[in-house]
Design a protein around this motif. Sequence first.
Motif, PDB file in Angstrom:
ATOM      1  N   HIS A   1     -25.082  -2.737  25.721  1.00  0.00           N
ATOM      2  CA  HIS A   1     -25.961  -1.669  25.259  1.00  0.00           C
ATOM      3  C   HIS A   1     -27.195  -1.510  26.140  1.00  0.00           C
ATOM      4  O   HIS A   1     -27.967  -0.556  25.952  1.00  0.00           O
ATOM      5  N   SER A   2     -27.383  -2.434  27.066  1.00  0.00           N
ATOM      6  CA  SER A   2     -28.570  -2.362  27.928  1.00  0.00           C
ATOM      7  C   SER A   2     -28.358  -1.464  29.140  1.00  0.00           C
ATOM      8  O   SER A   2     -29.313  -1.172  29.862  1.00  0.00           O
ATOM      9  N   PHE A   3     -27.112  -0.999  29.373  1.00  0.00           N
ATOM     10  CA  PHE A   3     -26.850  -0.116  30.512  1.00  0.00           C
ATOM     11  C   PHE A   3     -27.202   1.324  30.154  1.00  0.00           C
ATOM     12  O   PHE A   3     -26.364   2.227  30.194  1.00  0.00           O
ATOM     13  N   GLN A   4     -28.461   1.534  29.791  1.00  0.00           N
ATOM     14  CA  GLN A   4     -28.965   2.852  29.428  1.00  0.00           C
ATOM     15  C   GLN A   4     -30.371   2.994  29.995  1.00  0.00           C
ATOM     16  O   GLN A   4     -31.090   2.000  30.172  1.00  0.00           O
ATOM     17  N   SER A   5     -30.757   4.223  30.291  1.00  0.00           N
ATOM     18  CA  SER A   5     -32.096   4.433  30.842  1.00  0.00           C
ATOM     19  C   SER A   5     -33.179   4.087  29.832  1.00  0.00           C
ATOM     20  O   SER A   5     -34.233   3.547  30.178  1.00  0.00           O
ATOM     21  N   VAL A   6     -32.919   4.397  28.550  1.00  0.00           N
ATOM     22  CA  VAL A   6     -33.833   4.026  27.471  1.00  0.00           C
ATOM     23  C   VAL A   6     -33.109   3.036  26.568  1.00  0.00           C
ATOM     24  O   VAL A   6     -32.073   3.376  25.980  1.00  0.00           O
ATOM     25  N   LEU A   7     -33.609   1.842  26.463  1.00  0.00           N
ATOM     26  CA  LEU A   7     -32.950   0.826  25.656  1.00  0.00           C
ATOM     27  C   LEU A   7     -32.931   1.247  24.192  1.00  0.00           C
ATOM     28  O   LEU A   7     -33.939   1.743  23.667  1.00  0.00           O
ATOM     29  N   PRO A   8     -31.802   1.060  23.492  1.00  0.00           N
ATOM     30  CA  PRO A   8     -31.703   1.521  22.101  1.00  0.00           C
ATOM     31  C   PRO A   8     -32.624   0.777  21.144  1.00  0.00           C
ATOM     32  O   PRO A   8     -32.866   1.266  20.035  1.00  0.00           O
ATOM     33  N   TRP A   9     -33.122  -0.396  21.545  1.00  0.00           N
ATOM     34  CA  TRP A   9     -34.048  -1.134  20.683  1.00  0.00           C
ATOM     35  C   TRP A   9     -35.505  -0.922  21.102  1.00  0.00           C
ATOM     36  O   TRP A   9     -36.404  -1.599  20.620  1.00  0.00           O
ATOM     37  N   ALA A  10     -35.728   0.033  22.011  1.00  0.00           N
ATOM     38  CA  ALA A  10     -37.091   0.325  22.453  1.00  0.00           C
ATOM     39  C   ALA A  10     -37.720   1.464  21.659  1.00  0.00           C
ATOM     40  O   ALA A  10     -38.946   1.546  21.545  1.00  0.00           O
ATOM     41  N   GLU A  11     -36.889   2.350  21.117  1.00  0.00           N
ATOM     42  CA  GLU A  11     -37.384   3.500  20.363  1.00  0.00           C
ATOM     43  C   GLU A  11     -36.565   3.685  19.094  1.00  0.00           C
ATOM     44  O   GLU A  11     -35.380   3.334  19.057  1.00  0.00           O
ATOM     45  N   CYS A  12     -37.196   4.248  18.080  1.00  0.00           N
ATOM     46  CA  CYS A  12     -36.483   4.551  16.841  1.00  0.00           C
ATOM     47  C   CYS A  12     -35.567   5.756  17.045  1.00  0.00           C
ATOM     48  O   CYS A  12     -35.954   6.734  17.707  1.00  0.00           O
ATOM     49  N   PRO A  13     -34.352   5.723  16.494  1.00  0.00           N
ATOM     50  CA  PRO A  13     -33.456   6.883  16.598  1.00  0.00           C
ATOM     51  C   PRO A  13     -33.970   8.062  15.768  1.00  0.00           C
ATOM     52  O   PRO A  13     -34.743   7.886  14.818  1.00  0.00           O
TER      53      PRO A  13
ATOM     54  N   LEU B   1     -36.193   7.938  12.274  1.00  0.00           N
ATOM     55  CA  LEU B   1     -35.693   7.483  10.975  1.00  0.00           C
ATOM     56  C   LEU B   1     -36.793   6.756  10.218  1.00  0.00           C
ATOM     57  O   LEU B   1     -37.524   5.932  10.787  1.00  0.00           O
ATOM     58  N   GLU B   2     -36.885   7.047   8.928  1.00  0.00           N
ATOM     59  CA  GLU B   2     -37.938   6.441   8.113  1.00  0.00           C
ATOM     60  C   GLU B   2     -37.782   4.923   8.024  1.00  0.00           C
ATOM     61  O   GLU B   2     -38.761   4.168   8.066  1.00  0.00           O
ATOM     62  N   GLU B   3     -36.530   4.472   7.899  1.00  0.00           N
ATOM     63  CA  GLU B   3     -36.278   3.027   7.809  1.00  0.00           C
ATOM     64  C   GLU B   3     -36.763   2.307   9.061  1.00  0.00           C
ATOM     65  O   GLU B   3     -37.339   1.211   8.987  1.00  0.00           O
ATOM     66  N   CYS B   4     -36.549   2.910  10.215  1.00  0.00           N
ATOM     67  CA  CYS B   4     -36.981   2.300  11.469  1.00  0.00           C
ATOM     68  C   CYS B   4     -38.498   2.311  11.584  1.00  0.00           C
ATOM     69  O   CYS B   4     -39.102   1.346  12.074  1.00  0.00           O
ATOM     70  N   GLU B   5     -39.136   3.374  11.127  1.00  0.00           N
ATOM     71  CA  GLU B   5     -40.591   3.464  11.191  1.00  0.00           C
ATOM     72  C   GLU B   5     -41.265   2.419  10.312  1.00  0.00           C
ATOM     73  O   GLU B   5     -42.356   1.943  10.627  1.00  0.00           O
ATOM     74  N   ARG B   6     -40.615   2.086   9.196  1.00  0.00           N
ATOM     75  CA  ARG B   6     -41.190   1.070   8.307  1.00  0.00           C
ATOM     76  C   ARG B   6     -41.135  -0.320   8.931  1.00  0.00           C
ATOM     77  O   ARG B   6     -41.919  -1.192   8.571  1.00  0.00           O
ATOM     78  N   ALA B   7     -40.200  -0.522   9.836  1.00  0.00           N
ATOM     79  CA  ALA B   7     -40.081  -1.804  10.522  1.00  0.00           C
ATOM     80  C   ALA B   7     -40.500  -1.612  11.982  1.00  0.00           C
ATOM     81  O   ALA B   7     -41.577  -1.102  12.260  1.00  0.00           O
ATOM     82  N   THR B   8     -39.671  -2.027  12.894  1.00  0.00           N
ATOM     83  CA  THR B   8     -39.876  -1.783  14.329  1.00  0.00           C
ATOM     84  C   THR B   8     -38.530  -1.399  14.931  1.00  0.00           C
ATOM     85  O   THR B   8     -37.477  -1.693  14.353  1.00  0.00           O
ATOM     86  N   PRO B   9     -38.519  -0.741  16.096  1.00  0.00           N
ATOM     87  CA  PRO B   9     -37.236  -0.398  16.735  1.00  0.00           C
ATOM     88  C   PRO B   9     -36.364  -1.631  16.992  1.00  0.00           C
ATOM     89  O   PRO B   9     -35.136  -1.565  16.856  1.00  0.00           O
ATOM     90  N   THR B  10     -37.003  -2.741  17.373  1.00  0.00           N
ATOM     91  CA  THR B  10     -36.239  -3.965  17.644  1.00  0.00           C
ATOM     92  C   THR B  10     -35.567  -4.487  16.390  1.00  0.00           C
ATOM     93  O   THR B  10     -34.379  -4.847  16.406  1.00  0.00           O
TER      94      THR B  10
END
Length: 316
Positions: free
Chosen positions: A119-131, A140-149
């Motif tokens: 999953h790291s072969f992306q220009s923007v890592l999926p755990w760097a930003e909330c979807p 996503l509200e669930e992601c905002e309540r926690a962290t992207p990681t």
Amino acid sequence: MDTQKDAGRPHWDNPLQFVLACVSYAVGLGNVWRFPYLCQMHGGGGFLIPYLIMLFLEGIPLFYMELAIGQKMRLGSIGAWAAISPYLGGLGLASVVVSLYLCLYYNIINAWSFWYLFHSFQSVLPWAECPINANWTGPLEECERATPTQYFFYRETLNISSSIEENGGVHTGQALYLLLAWTITYLFIIRGVKSAGKVVYFTATFPYLVLLIYLIRGFTLHGAVNGVKYMFTPKMDELAKPTTWINAATQIFFSLGLGFGSLIAFASYNQYNNNFERQAIIVSLINSGTSIFASIITFAIYGFKATVNYENCLEK
């Protein structure tokens, strides 16, 4: 009798292969994950004192004993303990069961590693930003309540259910990566020491290349030196706590892989007159040195995070 045993059992191609196999076995998550955590929990440098004491009182002697048993008996864990005494056969069986449990959870972590790797072969890592949410109006509200990681780990990687009573079904992606982990493990050991002896040249050295890259990157971060200073500044009051000494002894035991039977199996493929005494000392020191080396990297990153958080608080 010893000569007959020596002739009928395969050997490592050279003593270096055996040392690298022991290093590959001993150096792992206990060094780069648990040891820095224990250092932080017990006041940085204060934990190094009981840790090094336990290394010489407990770690090296037991490591030496297991290598001696394996090389002398030239049998696996069950056979070696049963040969010493029939009453100790259960000890060998217990060590094999523990090793099985260890393999089960380590390959789960390997599957997670493959998941993150691909999953790291992306220009923007999926755990760097909330979807983005379904309406494309924001994260996503669930992601905002926690962290992207945290969101990526618990929702995407584990797809964790709301409670232990709900099994949540099979995570197809993780199942495939787990199959990949077990397949690679099988290919590594398919021909015993003949194939494993070749693999250890990579598995024993590649982690140090990665750690070196992390070290260089870590020391380029702002405030990294503050974290390293904290690590080597002992809090002597921690030495008066029994839990510090217990955790140091446990860490040595777990990190060197004592009691799992694997060291006995590794040593059983040595030449009968191999100098395992020197190898036991070398591997033990490499293992503990790796723990300290990995902790320097970890505390450098701690220093960076602490410095940035502190400066952000001052700005507010």
